[in-house]
Design a protein around this motif. Structure first.
Motif, PDB file in Angstrom:
ATOM      1  N   ALA A   7     -59.676  83.831  47.088  1.00 30.47           N
ATOM      2  CA  ALA A   7     -59.600  82.424  47.489  1.00 30.47           C
ATOM      3  C   ALA A   7     -58.974  81.550  46.422  1.00 30.47           C
ATOM      4  O   ALA A   7     -58.370  80.520  46.721  1.00 30.47           O
ATOM      5  CB  ALA A   7     -60.997  81.898  47.824  1.00 30.47           C
ATOM      6  N   TYR A   8     -59.112  81.963  45.142  1.00 31.11           N
ATOM      7  CA  TYR A   8     -58.558  81.163  44.047  1.00 31.11           C
ATOM      8  C   TYR A   8     -58.434  82.040  42.813  1.00 31.11           C
ATOM      9  O   TYR A   8     -59.186  82.999  42.631  1.00 31.11           O
ATOM     10  CB  TYR A   8     -59.473  79.964  43.730  1.00 31.11           C
ATOM     11  CG  TYR A   8     -58.962  79.166  42.543  1.00 31.11           C
ATOM     12  CD1 TYR A   8     -57.916  78.266  42.700  1.00 31.11           C
ATOM     13  CD2 TYR A   8     -59.482  79.368  41.266  1.00 31.11           C
ATOM     14  CE1 TYR A   8     -57.401  77.574  41.610  1.00 31.11           C
ATOM     15  CE2 TYR A   8     -58.971  78.682  40.176  1.00 31.11           C
ATOM     16  CZ  TYR A   8     -57.930  77.792  40.354  1.00 31.11           C
ATOM     17  OH  TYR A   8     -57.413  77.113  39.279  1.00 31.11           O
ATOM     18  N   HIS A   9     -57.463  81.708  41.991  1.00 32.09           N
ATOM     19  CA  HIS A   9     -57.415  82.273  40.640  1.00 32.09           C
ATOM     20  C   HIS A   9     -56.784  81.237  39.729  1.00 32.09           C
ATOM     21  O   HIS A   9     -56.039  80.354  40.175  1.00 32.09           O
ATOM     22  CB  HIS A   9     -56.611  83.586  40.606  1.00 32.09           C
ATOM     23  CG  HIS A   9     -55.127  83.371  40.605  1.00 32.09           C
ATOM     24  ND1 HIS A   9     -54.369  83.421  39.457  1.00 32.09           N
ATOM     25  CD2 HIS A   9     -54.261  83.071  41.608  1.00 32.09           C
ATOM     26  CE1 HIS A   9     -53.098  83.177  39.758  1.00 32.09           C
ATOM     27  NE2 HIS A   9     -53.008  82.972  41.050  1.00 32.09           N
ATOM     28  N   SER A  10     -57.071  81.302  38.467  1.00 30.61           N
ATOM     29  CA  SER A  10     -56.494  80.355  37.517  1.00 30.61           C
ATOM     30  C   SER A  10     -55.067  80.760  37.174  1.00 30.61           C
ATOM     31  O   SER A  10     -54.837  81.854  36.653  1.00 30.61           O
ATOM     32  CB  SER A  10     -57.312  80.322  36.225  1.00 30.61           C
ATOM     33  OG  SER A  10     -56.598  79.614  35.221  1.00 30.61           O
ATOM     34  N   SER A  27     -51.258  86.471  40.624  1.00 33.25           N
ATOM     35  CA  SER A  27     -51.735  86.937  41.930  1.00 33.25           C
ATOM     36  C   SER A  27     -50.553  87.429  42.749  1.00 33.25           C
ATOM     37  O   SER A  27     -49.409  87.009  42.539  1.00 33.25           O
ATOM     38  CB  SER A  27     -52.474  85.827  42.686  1.00 33.25           C
ATOM     39  OG  SER A  27     -51.570  84.929  43.308  1.00 33.25           O
ATOM     40  N   THR A  86     -48.574  70.984  44.035  1.00 32.11           N
ATOM     41  CA  THR A  86     -49.513  70.712  45.122  1.00 32.11           C
ATOM     42  C   THR A  86     -48.862  70.063  46.329  1.00 32.11           C
ATOM     43  O   THR A  86     -49.499  69.918  47.374  1.00 32.11           O
ATOM     44  CB  THR A  86     -50.634  69.802  44.616  1.00 32.11           C
ATOM     45  OG1 THR A  86     -50.045  68.597  44.075  1.00 32.11           O
ATOM     46  CG2 THR A  86     -51.434  70.490  43.519  1.00 32.11           C
ATOM     47  N   THR A 144     -54.324  72.491  38.663  1.00 29.79           N
ATOM     48  CA  THR A 144     -55.378  73.448  38.969  1.00 29.79           C
ATOM     49  C   THR A 144     -54.982  74.345  40.140  1.00 29.79           C
ATOM     50  O   THR A 144     -55.302  75.535  40.167  1.00 29.79           O
ATOM     51  CB  THR A 144     -56.677  72.702  39.314  1.00 29.79           C
ATOM     52  OG1 THR A 144     -57.076  71.918  38.190  1.00 29.79           O
ATOM     53  CG2 THR A 144     -57.796  73.669  39.686  1.00 29.79           C
ATOM     54  N   TYR A 145     -54.232  73.768  41.099  1.00 28.91           N
ATOM     55  CA  TYR A 145     -53.886  74.516  42.304  1.00 28.91           C
ATOM     56  C   TYR A 145     -52.431  74.991  42.313  1.00 28.91           C
ATOM     57  O   TYR A 145     -51.896  75.316  43.369  1.00 28.91           O
ATOM     58  CB  TYR A 145     -54.184  73.655  43.540  1.00 28.91           C
ATOM     59  CG  TYR A 145     -55.645  73.258  43.611  1.00 28.91           C
ATOM     60  CD1 TYR A 145     -56.628  74.233  43.774  1.00 28.91           C
ATOM     61  CD2 TYR A 145     -56.041  71.943  43.480  1.00 28.91           C
ATOM     62  CE1 TYR A 145     -57.965  73.893  43.822  1.00 28.91           C
ATOM     63  CE2 TYR A 145     -57.380  71.589  43.525  1.00 28.91           C
ATOM     64  CZ  TYR A 145     -58.343  72.567  43.692  1.00 28.91           C
ATOM     65  OH  TYR A 145     -59.673  72.223  43.733  1.00 28.91           O
ATOM     66  N   HIS A 193     -51.570  78.350  44.315  1.00 30.94           N
ATOM     67  CA  HIS A 193     -52.841  78.675  44.963  1.00 30.94           C
ATOM     68  C   HIS A 193     -52.637  79.855  45.908  1.00 30.94           C
ATOM     69  O   HIS A 193     -51.754  79.834  46.770  1.00 30.94           O
ATOM     70  CB  HIS A 193     -53.358  77.467  45.739  1.00 30.94           C
ATOM     71  CG  HIS A 193     -54.772  77.597  46.184  1.00 30.94           C
ATOM     72  ND1 HIS A 193     -55.131  78.367  47.270  1.00 30.94           N
ATOM     73  CD2 HIS A 193     -55.921  77.086  45.686  1.00 30.94           C
ATOM     74  CE1 HIS A 193     -56.442  78.312  47.416  1.00 30.94           C
ATOM     75  NE2 HIS A 193     -56.952  77.536  46.468  1.00 30.94           N
TER      76      HIS A 193
END
Length: 467
Positions: free
Chosen positions: A91-94, A100, A125, A333-334, A337
């Protein structure tokens, strides 16, 4: 049917209550600070294909395609499954310290689809942050080359590039009064490039010469050593679907190259099939820019995602051995994503498999024919379009405050269209269209039949004088 009441303690899903919650607690984009009795917005309850359904179950054609973004249409099950699968997988990774599969594969795919040597992708974003990143990269680039004064960005009147500080600073929507601070010291706005406003008797070629002279004069006045970038939408979308004269973009690029100025092509609207190609820069307008920004149609609006694509030519002098300690310290942050990137990959897969680019090229002549037929109305001043994007510009021949009359045209057409089953997006006196790319010729006719009826109704009211 609207959403049924659900067991949510203290909250209600009734249409009246949703509108009340919306008015009291949700500050919308470009929100007026006060509206008597609160805004009476339509509540979008669900959507499918090219249609949105309101709180009463009424079906409305989505003329603007959301915000120029719903390329594959609504309620696509394949897209929903791809998003769900990725949520359960990762669902998420930094993006700061891990990689990813979805972001890496999408970066490679975008590099393959982009023109020329735009092979490096920075994920953002959305469109505003993509443009913001492009401008920040220009600052970084020129600082690394020891050219700390080369920071001015040249843009254009009617341009829209975003709502972050930097992207808003290079936006030129002069009829929308802004109460925000902007960095206009480092931004130059060129005069309107719209060929339809050229003086009577002036050829389109002479108009193009004049617009090119605007750019040359701006560079000369500011000094080439102070100008870092020229940013241009292939067509000025939110400015009213303004299509520059033939050859304009190619000549602008030549001037930028001659003065070592980065050319940023803002394809947030035109990218991903809107004009029948993945990107309009090369395939429609014959240019290979230094940077392309994109968003919107990248995921068909299913999830937020933007990207800034940078050319090898620009990166080469500031990358490689000896640059280990130099960091492009920009990010979100995203960024990249994984769920948004999975949605973009599925979006591209669907568009390729279903031949949506070819479909746009097939149906757009009919779309444009119906669009331009609206010029027969005396209250339509101009129509403009290319691919599956178009604009109807109203012009009421009456005495009075011009801006008020223009607003009245847009608002009345908007209300009439919604009554008849069509969403338009009034930009003062302009109604813009960018329907989902899956729209059929029959649905195009349905859309323009409604718009014609609405315009005839407003025309009759205008003849009697707006009350």
């Amino acid at each position: 049917m609207f959403i049924e009441e659900k067991s949510n303690p203290g909250l209600s899903n009734s249409a009246a209550t949703i509108r009340d919650y919306d008015n009291k607690h949700y500050m919308h984009p470009w929100e007026a600070m006060w509206v008597e009795d609160g805004a009476d917005r339509t509540i979008s309850a669900r959507a499918e294909g090219i249609y949105v359904y309101d709180q009463n179950g009424k079906r409305l054609i989505d003329g603007p395609g959301g915000m120029w973004c719903t390329q594959i249409g609504y309620a696509n099950k394949e897209m929903a499954d791809a998003i769900s699968d990725q949520v359960m997988q990762l669902a998420y990774h930094s993006p700061w310290n891990t990689a990813s599969e979805p972001s890496a594969v999408l970066a490679k795919k975008l590099a393959d689809l982009a023109p020329g040597d735009l092979n490096t992708v920075f994920f953002t974003t959305g469109g505003s942050t993509a443009v913001d990143t492009a401008i920040r990269f220009m600052h970084f680039y020129n600082n690394r080359l020891g050219r700390r004064d080369k920071k001015i960005v040249i843009s254009r009147e009617k341009a829209y590039h975003g709502s972050t500080y930097l992207s808003a600073s290079v936006t030129g929507k002069e009829r929308s009064k802004s109460w925000f601070d902007l960095d206009r010291e480092n931004a130059i706005l060129l005069p309107n490039v719209n060929p339809s406003i050229r003086p009577e008797g002036m050829s389109i070629e002479d108009w193009c010469d004049a617009k090119i002279a605007d750019l040359e004069n701006a560079i000369a006045e500011a000094g080439p050593d102070n100008v870092g970038a020229f940013i241009a939408e292939p067509i000025l979308a939110s400015g009213g679907v303004i299509i520059p004269p033939p050859g304009y973009h190619q000549r602008c690029l030549e001037i930028c190259r001659a003065n070592d100025i980065l050319y940023i092509s803002d394809e947030v609207v035109t990218g991903f099939g809107r004009l029948g190609h993945w990107f309009a820069s090369k395939d429609v307008y014959g240019i290979e820019p230094d940077i392309i920004t994109c968003a919107k149609g990248l995921t068909s609006g299913y999830l937020p995602l933007g990207a800034c694509l940078i050319s090898d030519r620009v990166l080469e002098p500031i990358t490689g051995k000896g640059q280990e300690d130099i960091m492009f310290s920009n990010g979100y942050t995203y960024s990249g994503h994984p769920v948004s990137c999975a949605a973009a990959l599925k979006n591209i897969e669907i568009m390729e498999r279903d031949g949506l680019l070819e479909h746009v090229r097939e149906v757009s002549p009919h779309f444009l024919k119906r669009l331009h037929a609206l010029r027969a109305s005396p209250i339509v001043g101009d129509t403009r379009g290319v691919g599956l994007v178009g604009c109807v510009e109203g012009r009421i021949a009456a005495e009075g405050d011009r801006l008020a009359l223009d607003h009245e045209f847009g608002n009345r057409v908007d209300r009439k269209c919604e009554e008849l089953g069509l969403i338009v997006r009034p930009l003062i006196n302009m109604c813009v269209f960018s329907p989902p790319l899956i729209i059929t010729k029959q649905q195009i006719d349905e859309m323009f039949d409604i718009l014609e009826e609405a315009i005839r109704s407003v025309e009759a009211e205008a003849e009697e004088g707006f009350a």
